[in-house]
Design an enzyme around this catalytic site. Structure first.
Site, PDB file in Angstrom:
ATOM      1  N   PHE A 139      68.898  57.509  28.237  1.00  0.00           N
ATOM      2  CA  PHE A 139      69.835  56.499  29.119  1.00  0.00           C
ATOM      3  C   PHE A 139      71.039  56.898  29.576  1.00  0.00           C
ATOM      4  O   PHE A 139      71.390  57.066  28.669  1.00  0.00           O
ATOM      5  CB  PHE A 139      69.568  55.216  27.583  1.00  0.00           C
ATOM      6  CG  PHE A 139      70.016  54.011  28.361  1.00  0.00           C
ATOM      7  CD1 PHE A 139      68.835  53.359  29.563  1.00  0.00           C
ATOM      8  CD2 PHE A 139      71.023  53.424  28.681  1.00  0.00           C
ATOM      9  CE1 PHE A 139      68.990  52.526  30.049  1.00  0.00           C
ATOM     10  CE2 PHE A 139      71.155  52.286  29.297  1.00  0.00           C
ATOM     11  CZ  PHE A 139      70.482  51.653  30.048  1.00  0.00           C
ATOM     12  N   ASP A 210      70.258  55.805  19.105  1.00  0.00           N
ATOM     13  CA  ASP A 210      69.757  54.308  19.671  1.00  0.00           C
ATOM     14  C   ASP A 210      68.832  54.088  19.159  1.00  0.00           C
ATOM     15  O   ASP A 210      67.806  54.205  20.221  1.00  0.00           O
ATOM     16  CB  ASP A 210      70.558  54.947  20.847  1.00  0.00           C
ATOM     17  CG  ASP A 210      70.650  53.264  22.095  1.00  0.00           C
ATOM     18  OD1 ASP A 210      70.245  52.171  21.633  1.00  0.00           O
ATOM     19  OD2 ASP A 210      71.275  53.949  23.116  1.00  0.00           O
ATOM     20  N   TYR A 235      68.774  41.537  23.328  1.00  0.00           N
ATOM     21  CA  TYR A 235      68.161  41.167  24.306  1.00  0.00           C
ATOM     22  C   TYR A 235      66.437  41.854  24.425  1.00  0.00           C
ATOM     23  O   TYR A 235      66.216  41.276  25.589  1.00  0.00           O
ATOM     24  CB  TYR A 235      69.102  40.740  25.450  1.00  0.00           C
ATOM     25  CG  TYR A 235      69.608  42.244  25.338  1.00  0.00           C
ATOM     26  CD1 TYR A 235      68.694  43.280  26.751  1.00  0.00           C
ATOM     27  CD2 TYR A 235      71.023  42.815  25.807  1.00  0.00           C
ATOM     28  CE1 TYR A 235      69.385  43.893  27.409  1.00  0.00           C
ATOM     29  CE2 TYR A 235      71.256  43.627  26.299  1.00  0.00           C
ATOM     30  CZ  TYR A 235      70.254  44.890  26.782  1.00  0.00           C
ATOM     31  OH  TYR A 235      71.493  45.726  27.811  1.00  0.00           O
ATOM     32  N   LYS A 236      65.772  43.110  23.918  1.00  0.00           N
ATOM     33  CA  LYS A 236      65.360  43.641  24.242  1.00  0.00           C
ATOM     34  C   LYS A 236      64.253  43.226  23.410  1.00  0.00           C
ATOM     35  O   LYS A 236      63.932  41.710  23.255  1.00  0.00           O
ATOM     36  CB  LYS A 236      65.016  44.926  23.754  1.00  0.00           C
ATOM     37  CG  LYS A 236      65.791  45.494  25.515  1.00  0.00           C
ATOM     38  CD  LYS A 236      66.691  46.885  25.363  1.00  0.00           C
ATOM     39  CE  LYS A 236      67.317  47.778  26.532  1.00  0.00           C
ATOM     40  NZ  LYS A 236      68.137  48.503  26.475  1.00  0.00           N
ATOM     41  N   ARG A 384      57.038  50.223  34.190  1.00  0.00           N
ATOM     42  CA  ARG A 384      57.058  49.966  33.356  1.00  0.00           C
ATOM     43  C   ARG A 384      56.188  49.101  32.498  1.00  0.00           C
ATOM     44  O   ARG A 384      56.560  48.577  33.058  1.00  0.00           O
ATOM     45  CB  ARG A 384      57.969  50.151  32.229  1.00  0.00           C
ATOM     46  CG  ARG A 384      59.300  51.464  32.242  1.00  0.00           C
ATOM     47  CD  ARG A 384      60.411  51.329  31.882  1.00  0.00           C
ATOM     48  NE  ARG A 384      61.085  50.305  32.022  1.00  0.00           N
ATOM     49  CZ  ARG A 384      62.509  49.910  31.003  1.00  0.00           C
ATOM     50  NH1 ARG A 384      62.719  50.877  30.215  1.00  0.00           N
ATOM     51  NH2 ARG A 384      62.882  48.858  31.529  1.00  0.00           N
TER      52      ARG A 384
HETATM   53  C1  LIG Z   1      69.027  49.077  27.097  1.00  0.00           C
HETATM   54  C2  LIG Z   1      70.042  49.986  26.081  1.00  0.00           C
HETATM   55  C3  LIG Z   1      70.738  49.944  26.680  1.00  0.00           C
HETATM   56  C4  LIG Z   1      72.131  48.895  26.876  1.00  0.00           C
HETATM   57  O1  LIG Z   1      73.084  48.901  27.129  1.00  0.00           O
HETATM   58  P1  LIG Z   1      74.418  47.685  26.951  1.00  0.00           P
HETATM   59  O2  LIG Z   1      75.198  47.571  26.623  1.00  0.00           O
HETATM   60  O3  LIG Z   1      73.128  46.442  26.975  1.00  0.00           O
HETATM   61  O4  LIG Z   1      73.764  47.475  28.678  1.00  0.00           O
HETATM   62  C5  LIG Z   1      72.106  51.211  25.921  1.00  0.00           C
HETATM   63  N1  LIG Z   1      71.322  52.053  25.374  1.00  0.00           N
HETATM   64  C6  LIG Z   1      69.866  51.895  25.720  1.00  0.00           C
HETATM   65  C7  LIG Z   1      69.216  53.228  25.285  1.00  0.00           C
HETATM   66  C8  LIG Z   1      69.095  51.031  26.286  1.00  0.00           C
HETATM   67  O5  LIG Z   1      67.928  51.433  26.393  1.00  0.00           O
END
Ligand SMILES: *Cc1c(COP(=O)(O)O)cnc(C)c1O
Length: 425
Positions: A139, A210, A235-236, A384
């Protein structure tokens, strides 16, 4: 999956048997969990991997926190309503979802900021080593945070970005930490956490995971897999609401050695001693920096009620069944129209989402959303679809593929308003 379930699934796969899906829903052990969410009528929501839906208890909890705890209790609520302990209390509720002990997870800040904290701490734990290994397809925020940290530390470190299949070769004696996202945000491909962690440890490196697309989506066991550090998103699949605070885990044996680079007062051993010198708190609390966002934390806390009595084994079985159904139907009905599974994977390498590739994926997804099936798009051509087992039904998957087929077959996506890119895709 039971024999009956797999028989029904075969039937659903084989032909136009929406009824078989309805029967799967009727026998679904998680069926009652759908009621724990306030989902809009008539909408098929397949984007809980980006933003989870609203759990029913959240509005009432927020109302209480705002009116009673903040409005009436005011500053007294830090003690009386237990606000000060909320980061640890909510962390303790997330812990079982990732295989951690309750005292080893803290909720704080965002995923990106927590990554910065544990990545910096990991480099300090391996002062003679210079490399961070990660995947090129990780990401981007994770890659950017690592790049920013490397630059901040004066360029003495390197970020090795390699393809997933080149990881083993990239982990050598100069690697301080292997930093990976467990489930790929684009393709849903899942790493073998225990195997990669063992490879990192074999070379003397730390393993940092992560879990943004893992917590609440797939069974995770940071303890059994030996992960050193982990972070993830509120939040996911945890449904904590837009911008919900994130979580951070550090293995118990490392906690006393781990130093956050963001040494704020609430990570101090005695915040209210107002000592001019920083002394880290014991345990995971040292990863806290400043004052927690209580409203957001309370929302996440209430959202976690949705997991009461839920076994991750059931979640995983249903997630795989939903994905199998989607893949089978999409391959039969949509692949001939140009929407193909982006990365075919065996079940054990799959997270809880599936992506389809289509050259006009953005417009196709907008047309699908306009018809009440919500997924999302990731550049350059990926649509997705996330399958959150607590509220997604088998009939939803069936209907979503039927709708996608219709959008593709009719060319309904081919309109200027569907091509117009919004700021968030
Ligand atoms: C959604 C996501 C993030 C989000 O990071 P934020 O700090 O909440 O914006 C980070 N890493 C991965 C792999 C994600 O999918």
């Amino acid at each position: 999956m039971t024999g009956l379930e797999s028989a029904l699934l075969d039937a659903a796969r084989a032909a136009d048997h929406r009824d078989a899906c309805a029967r799967l829903d009727a026998g679904d052990r998680l069926a009652s969990c759908r009621d724990r969410f306030a989902l809009p009528e008539g909408l098929i929501y397949l984007d809980g991997n980006s933003l989870g839906p609203l759990p029913r208890g959240v509005p009432e909890r927020l109302h209480r926190v705002v009116h009673d705890e903040w409005g009436d209790g005011l500053v007294r609520s830090w003690n009386a309503a237990g606000w000060i302990d909320l980061p640890a209390r909510v962390g303790a509720r997330i812990a079982p979802l990732i295989g951690a002990q309750p005292g080893d997870v803290l909720v704080a800040d965002s995923t990106s900021i927590n990554l910065f904290k544990v990545l910096a701490a990991a480099l300090r734990l391996r002062p003679d080593r210079h490399a961070i290994v990660t995947e090129r397809g990780n990401f981007p925020s994770d890659l950017y945070v690592a790049q920013g940290l490397v630059a901040h530390l004066g360029g003495h470190h390197v970020l090795r970005m390699v393809d997933g299949d080149a990881l083993a070769d990239a982990i050598d004696e100069d690697v301080a930490v292997v930093m990976l996202t467990h489930v790929d945000y684009r393709t849903g491909r899942m790493h073998d956490m225990a195997a990669v962690t063992a490879a990192a440890h074999g070379a003397g490196a730390l393993a940092l995971w992560d879990l943004a697309h893992s917590a609440g989506a797939v069974p995770v066991d940071v303890t059994a897999s030996g992960a050193d550090m982990a972070i993830g998103c509120g939040y996911k699949y945890l449904n904590g609401g837009p911008g919900a605070p994130a979580f951070v885990y550090v293995a118990p044996a490392l906690q006393a050695l781990t130093v956050s680079p963001l040494t704020g007062w609430l990570g101090h051993a005695a915040p209210f001693a107002f000592d001019p010198a920083f002394h880290p708190a014991d345990g995971i609390r040292r990863m806290q920096c400043g004052t927690p966002a209580i409203l957001a934390l309370a929302a996440l806390d209430a959202a976690l009620d949705a997991w009461e009595g839920v076994a991750m084994a059931d979640v995983r079985a249903k997630s795989l069944a939903l994905s199998e159904l989607f893949i089978a139907r999409a391959t039969a009905d949509c692949a001939p129209l140009g929407a193909t599974v982006a990365l075919p994977l065996p079940p054990e390498r799959r997270g809880s989402q599936v992506s389809l590739r289509h050259p006009q994926g953005y417009a196709v997804m907008q047309a699908l959303i306009a018809r009440g099936v919500v997924g999302d798009f990731r550049t350059p051509d990926l649509m997705r679809f996330g399958f959150a087992p607590l509220y997604t039904r088998y009939v939803d998957v069936w209907d979503a593929v039927a709708m996608l087929h219709d959008v593709l077959a009719s060319g309904a996506w081919d309109r200027p308003e569907f091509r117009e890119r919004a700021a968030v895709t």
